[in-house]
Motif scaffolding. Structure first.
Motif, PDB file in Angstrom:
ATOM      1  N   GLU A   1       0.349   9.438  -9.498  1.00  0.00           N
ATOM      2  CA  GLU A   1       1.385   8.848  -8.644  1.00  0.00           C
ATOM      3  C   GLU A   1       0.763   7.953  -7.578  1.00  0.00           C
ATOM      4  N   LEU A   2      -0.305   8.506  -6.968  1.00  0.00           N
ATOM      5  CA  LEU A   2      -1.012   7.797  -5.900  1.00  0.00           C
ATOM      6  C   LEU A   2      -1.640   6.516  -6.446  1.00  0.00           C
TER       7      LEU A   2
ATOM      8  N   ILE B   1       0.700  11.355   3.000  1.00  0.00           N
ATOM      9  CA  ILE B   1       1.107  12.303   4.047  1.00  0.00           C
ATOM     10  C   ILE B   1       1.643  13.580   3.399  1.00  0.00           C
ATOM     11  N   GLU B   2       2.435  13.390   2.342  1.00  0.00           N
ATOM     12  CA  GLU B   2       2.986  14.541   1.621  1.00  0.00           C
ATOM     13  C   GLU B   2       1.846  15.392   1.051  1.00  0.00           C
TER      14      GLU B   2
ATOM     15  N   ALA C   1       3.632   1.319   2.239  1.00  0.00           N
ATOM     16  CA  ALA C   1       4.432   2.406   2.814  1.00  0.00           C
ATOM     17  C   ALA C   1       4.552   3.576   1.849  1.00  0.00           C
ATOM     18  N   GLU C   2       4.751   3.257   0.552  1.00  0.00           N
ATOM     19  CA  GLU C   2       4.909   4.328  -0.423  1.00  0.00           C
ATOM     20  C   GLU C   2       3.614   5.139  -0.542  1.00  0.00           C
ATOM     21  N   THR C   3       2.488   4.398  -0.595  1.00  0.00           N
ATOM     22  CA  THR C   3       1.188   5.063  -0.662  1.00  0.00           C
ATOM     23  C   THR C   3       1.007   5.997   0.523  1.00  0.00           C
TER      24      THR C   3
ATOM     25  N   LEU D   1      -2.001   0.716  -6.794  1.00  0.00           N
ATOM     26  CA  LEU D   1      -2.053  -0.445  -7.683  1.00  0.00           C
ATOM     27  C   LEU D   1      -0.886  -1.382  -7.408  1.00  0.00           C
ATOM     28  N   GLY D   2       0.298  -0.801  -7.288  1.00  0.00           N
ATOM     29  CA  GLY D   2       1.487  -1.602  -7.025  1.00  0.00           C
ATOM     30  C   GLY D   2       1.362  -2.374  -5.730  1.00  0.00           C
ATOM     31  N   ALA D   3       0.879  -1.685  -4.675  1.00  0.00           N
ATOM     32  CA  ALA D   3       0.761  -2.320  -3.363  1.00  0.00           C
ATOM     33  C   ALA D   3      -0.300  -3.416  -3.396  1.00  0.00           C
TER      34      ALA D   3
END
Lengths: 122, 282
Positions: free
Chosen positions: B48-49, B77-78, B70-72, B54-56
């Motif tokens: 997921e990470l 944090i989670e 932000a998603e990363t 990669l996307g960012a």
């Protein structure tokens, strides 16, 4: 003219029920009234009910101690009843321990204590 | 070579060798954690990470603080929160991120452009690693403060021992915050149960110094002003010796060696009251 705290006579006992927050002048008046009444009625006991008081400052705290001493001199026992937990905690934080003042949880217990005291005195 | 070029190269490498990298990353981190986290769970978290990073990267390049990350960041944090709750160390948590560097190194460090891209990517990962540590510490602090609160609640029961007699078994050290809670609870219970006697048992208090004695005295005096008799019980031999050695004065406050003695005394006085009641004295 400021309000005065009533001093009620029940048999040999004087009942002082303080219902409003005290101003300094009221405290002084009360002291005066109470000592006059003890002499006039020959009371053997005084019950001061402070269950309605949410704030007791050091001045009022000292007044309680002074009143106890005055009535003892005049031959009457003083019992302070109904002190709220928050008030007790404030007084402790102020460093006042009301030494020499008898206390009771509520009016009923205060009256019992007074009767026991006068019974043991004979 | 430009930053865009480096990013391009990074993205290409990351896409081309996705499966290899993920497998290596998972196994490196897995070794660190020594099987305390299941492979499947770890693989899921890391993939997921990986996709998020990669996307960012594709969208906005190497700026770790940019909005595309932000998603990363929220994933990290989670992840850190989870690790902190399960008792992993902060090093282990941060290593989960840093391990990706080791994985990428062999395939990028070969030529000059690759090395440059690698260094820039490493900087990004450093930022993200710091973020995990920060989140980890924050979670730990939350846990600690909530535990402290629970302890305060748990450790100060006020129990009714008999009609008119309440007991406070104190366990642990007594500081001013706890004294406040104990005092509040004791006084309120006195009013609620219409009790005339209170027994504070300090068997569970490890040490009594002047400070603790001061707190105890305050509590006793407050209870007294409400019109209740207050006794301190459970004073162990060593404590008695310390109290005398420190010159602490308990004044006219009754103290007892054991709770049973204090209870017996209190019951006697309660019985006396009842006796007088029956005889019509009061």
């Amino acid at each position: 003219m400021t309000d005065r705290v009533p001093v009620l006579k029940i048999g040999e006992i004087l009942l002082v029920s303080i219902q409003v927050d005290l101003e300094d002048q009221m405290v002084l008046d009360l002291q005066e009234d109470l000592s006059n009444q003890i002499v006039a009625t020959g009371a053997k006991g005084v019950v001061i009910d402070i269950s309605a008081l949410e704030i007791v400052d050091s001045f009022v705290g000292r007044m309680l101690a002074t009143n106890a001493s005055i009535s003892r001199v005049l031959g009457a026992e003083t019992i302070v009843v109904g002190m709220r937990p928050a008030v007790a905690m404030t007084l402790v934080e102020l460093g006042l321990s009301l030494k020499g003042v008898r206390t009771a949880l509520n009016l009923e217990r205060g009256l019992k204590l007074l009767r026991r005291l006068s019974a043991s005195r004979g | 070579m430009t930053t865009e070029g480096n990013t391009q190269l990074l993205v290409e490498t990351l896409v081309a060798q996705r499966d290899d990298f993920l497998a290596q990353w998972t196994s490196t981190v897995g070794e660190d954690l020594q099987g305390r986290l299941s492979k499947a769970e770890l693989g899921h978290e890391l993939s997921e990470l990986y996709e998020a990073i990669l996307g960012a990267l594709t969208a906005s390049g190497l700026d770790g603080r940019g909005e595309h990350f932000a998603e990363t960041r929220s994933l990290l944090i989670e992840l850190s929160r989870n690790r902190a709750r399960r008792g992993f160390t902060s090093t282990e948590t941060a290593r989960s991120v840093f391990a990706l560097k080791e994985v990428l190194e062999p395939s990028l460090a070969g030529d000059e452009q690759g090395a440059q891209a690698y260094l820039q990517f490493a900087r990004l990962l450093d930022d993200l690693g710091l973020l995990t540590t920060e989140a980890y510490i924050r979670t730990r602090e939350e846990i600690i403060s909530s535990q402290a609160e629970q302890l305060l609640e748990l450790a100060t029961p006020v129990v009714k021992l008999w009609d008119g007699v309440v007991g406070v078994p104190l366990v642990g050290t007594l500081d001013s915050a706890r004294t406040q809670v104990v005092m509040e609870k004791l006084l309120q219970t006195l009013v609620d149960t219409n009790s005339t006697h209170a027994i504070i048992d300090i068997t569970g208090v490890p040490t009594v110094d002047t400070q603790v004695a001061q707190h105890l005295l305050k509590t006793v005096v407050a209870a007294r002003m409400m019109g209740a008799q207050c006794t301190i019980s459970g004073i162990r031999p060593q404590i008695a010796q310390t109290i005398v050695a420190l010159g602490i004065e308990f004044g006219d406050i009754p103290t007892n060696a054991s709770l049973s003695d204090a209870l017996r005394q209190a019951l006697k006085e309660v019985a006396l009251d009842a006796d007088d009641d029956v005889r019509g004295l009061l």
